[in-house]
Scaffold this active site. Sequence first.
Site, PDB file in Angstrom:
ATOM      1  N   ASN A 636      -4.104  -0.148  15.237  1.00 51.93           N
ATOM      2  CA  ASN A 636      -4.831  -1.384  14.949  1.00 51.93           C
ATOM      3  C   ASN A 636      -6.271  -1.009  14.609  1.00 51.93           C
ATOM      4  O   ASN A 636      -7.065  -0.715  15.506  1.00 51.93           O
ATOM      5  CB  ASN A 636      -4.788  -2.317  16.163  1.00 51.93           C
ATOM      6  CG  ASN A 636      -5.453  -3.668  15.905  1.00 51.93           C
ATOM      7  OD1 ASN A 636      -6.371  -3.786  15.106  1.00 51.93           O
ATOM      8  ND2 ASN A 636      -4.991  -4.694  16.604  1.00 51.93           N
ATOM      9  N   LYS A 706      -2.519   9.576  18.260  1.00 53.54           N
ATOM     10  CA  LYS A 706      -3.268  10.529  19.080  1.00 53.54           C
ATOM     11  C   LYS A 706      -4.198   9.857  20.091  1.00 53.54           C
ATOM     12  O   LYS A 706      -4.604  10.491  21.061  1.00 53.54           O
ATOM     13  CB  LYS A 706      -4.098  11.461  18.187  1.00 53.54           C
ATOM     14  CG  LYS A 706      -3.270  12.452  17.376  1.00 53.54           C
ATOM     15  CD  LYS A 706      -4.209  13.375  16.612  1.00 53.54           C
ATOM     16  CE  LYS A 706      -3.463  14.467  15.877  1.00 53.54           C
ATOM     17  NZ  LYS A 706      -4.398  15.381  15.187  1.00 53.54           N
ATOM     18  N   GLU A 710     -11.497   8.341  23.734  1.00 51.55           N
ATOM     19  CA  GLU A 710     -12.530   9.317  24.066  1.00 51.55           C
ATOM     20  C   GLU A 710     -13.280   9.885  22.862  1.00 51.55           C
ATOM     21  O   GLU A 710     -14.489  10.106  22.909  1.00 51.55           O
ATOM     22  CB  GLU A 710     -11.896  10.492  24.828  1.00 51.55           C
ATOM     23  CG  GLU A 710     -12.081  10.441  26.318  1.00 51.55           C
ATOM     24  CD  GLU A 710     -10.992   9.635  27.017  1.00 51.55           C
ATOM     25  OE1 GLU A 710     -11.039   9.530  28.243  1.00 51.55           O
ATOM     26  OE2 GLU A 710     -10.105   9.115  26.337  1.00 51.55           O
TER      27      GLU A 710
END
Length: 743
Positions: A636, A706, A710
């Site tokens: 998204n 993936k 972070e």
Amino acid sequence: MNNETTYIGRPMNRVDGYAKVTGDAKYAADYHAKGLCYGVVVSAGIARGRIVDIDTSAALQLEGVLQVFTHQNVSGLAWFNRSYKDMDAPPGKHFRYLQTDMVAYSQQPVALVVAETFELARYAATLVNISYEADAHTTSLTGNLDKARPPKGKKTGFKKPANRGHFDKAFKEAPVRAEATYYQGAEHHNPMEMHATTVLYYKNGSITVYDKTQGVLNTQSYVKSVFGLSGKKVKALSPFVGGAFGSGLRPQYQLFMAVLAALELKRSVKVMLTRQQMFSLGFRPITQQTLSIGAVEDGSLQAISHQAVSGTSQFEDYVENIVNWSGMLYHCKNVQQDYKLVSLDTYTPLDMRAPGAVTGVFGLECAMDELAYKLNMDPLELRRINYSVEDGSMKKPYSSKGLMDCYEQAAARFGWSQRNPAPRSMKTGRLLTGWGMATGMWDAMTVPARAKATFTADGKLTVGSATADIGTGTYTIMTQIAAETLGLPIDNVTFQLGDASLPFAYLEGGSATAASVGTAVQKACLQIRERLLSLAKDIPDSPFRELSIEQLTFADGKMYMIETPANFIHLKDIMTLTETDAVNVTSTPLPNIFKQMKYAKNTHSAVFVEVQVDEELGLVKVSRVVSAIAAGRILNPKTARSQIMGGIVWGISGALYEESVMDHQFGRFVNHNYAEYHIPVNLDINDIEVIFVEENDDVVNPLGVKGVGEIGQVGVAAAVANAIFHATGKRIRDLPVTLDKLL
């Protein structure tokens, strides 16, 4: 057949957005019950020593004060004879609250006052009089570097990297060298929602626990372990979390306090920490790191040494992958890495967004910038020259690596080719303009996860997993995956999370949730498809009887024949014609370990930053950021962009604002509030542009995802610091870069 049920990759609004903006979303402290009472925690006033006496008489004399819990009246807990369960606990002796007169760190919780109202409990807490016998404490990392030692024990996710080649010889022979030491103080999570737990107590001795957590199963396991309760007695829920960033990975002490009080008083209890107490939960560890990099004149790296020392508590060894990135990110045959700890009289540090990478990549990328100036080379070109097609530490190729595309696209969008490389060369009035860049890297992880799915005769699908949504968009992307996989309108799909009765999911952290839970959701929906086909074959004169699932597609709430789309059946009709009320499945996806073991799996980024520095006042403004992200398939773009922007803002915050001031005389963070622990406000944040680089990866997981939680923050602080050097000619190696350091 149309594409109305194609949802993956579309920038969709959050499915939980309406509940949040209207106030329907309930957080841990929002739950109430008849007879609910309130607990307020009393924090220790010394950093090390013992409690000589706790006088609770004045508090207990107040009408409406129910109890004051201290180490003097709390005993018989099960954790002394049962295994202590915490999915995120580092090795060591896990801290047990209200079990001893010893004080191990400042703000350690030493009492809980419970009263009929919050105001009364708060006032009564001020009447608890505690006498201490203080011992000498140590809270300075730099003052204790001589006590640095290797970590003890093992922790999932950390493995000290092996050295390779002959660093000393290669570095000595390198004609161009850069050596520097970088320091980063403690950084605190400080989500908007403070840690809170509401425990509803029932007459049969069972409890429902509403907790601020990144894993309800961890909450449930902790409560069962500490209090000796069965799973049937403990229901753990956390449907909404107002930010966590890692602070909710471990059970925090308000959970223990609230459950303790509820069980002892046989009452429903709520405990919420204050903003000041939020600084007692753990933090990004205080770290000093030294990098030594050698290269030849064309920029090819010959040697890298990365040495880091971090602080931990006296009772646990918290470790991070700080130095590992230097052996992975660039091509270099001679690499030396070492990581040590110093035990301090603080609480144990805690995972914080991109733990280890934010710190380690800051040091590496600043050192690379320093080397580029010594080489008289474009910092971007230096990185291109040393681009690596494999993880040098593991000697494995990357499953996919779009970093070179990140460099190209971000540099073009930023206008990097127009940069005058000389420091202090770009000036307007008294404002010095600086351009800096850095590379980012993070792991593409998958963790165990399961999901259940139920398709009912009304055409509705409910999918669930005991994961969390800490604001990342988990509700939304899981709904998208389920809706597209089964070909349903998105309004016909409900995703459930934050309930310990749902199928297993690991903690939401490490950017692993989208890949791990998403794969489980996808598999559950694929199994529903198989079951629906099986049912369709039982329909009299069924045209699907001889077909395999590969010959069908699901869209618009229907099952179509791929070769002849005019032949289809409504999924609801399958249920009606076979008199089936519901189809239920639970999935447990198993990764292709043998395939994955052949590759290194990571996300990458390229961050370009423009700063403007007031030459007279030393004030720094980040005026532009362009960040290009290679993170596999983007489920998204809207929620993913929000994640990257949040990471960039925090990177700017860490680079310029977030300074923890430790008063070593008292062993306490003295600016433990929003007034003095500075974070950026809207006026501090300017243009941010996020680019998602297309990256196809069939190794990481079936979805090709993936994770983006972070990677958005990694490298940002280095890019800011490098831009400040370009603007001013002054290299600041101590975060945050405050005006006093510049002046």
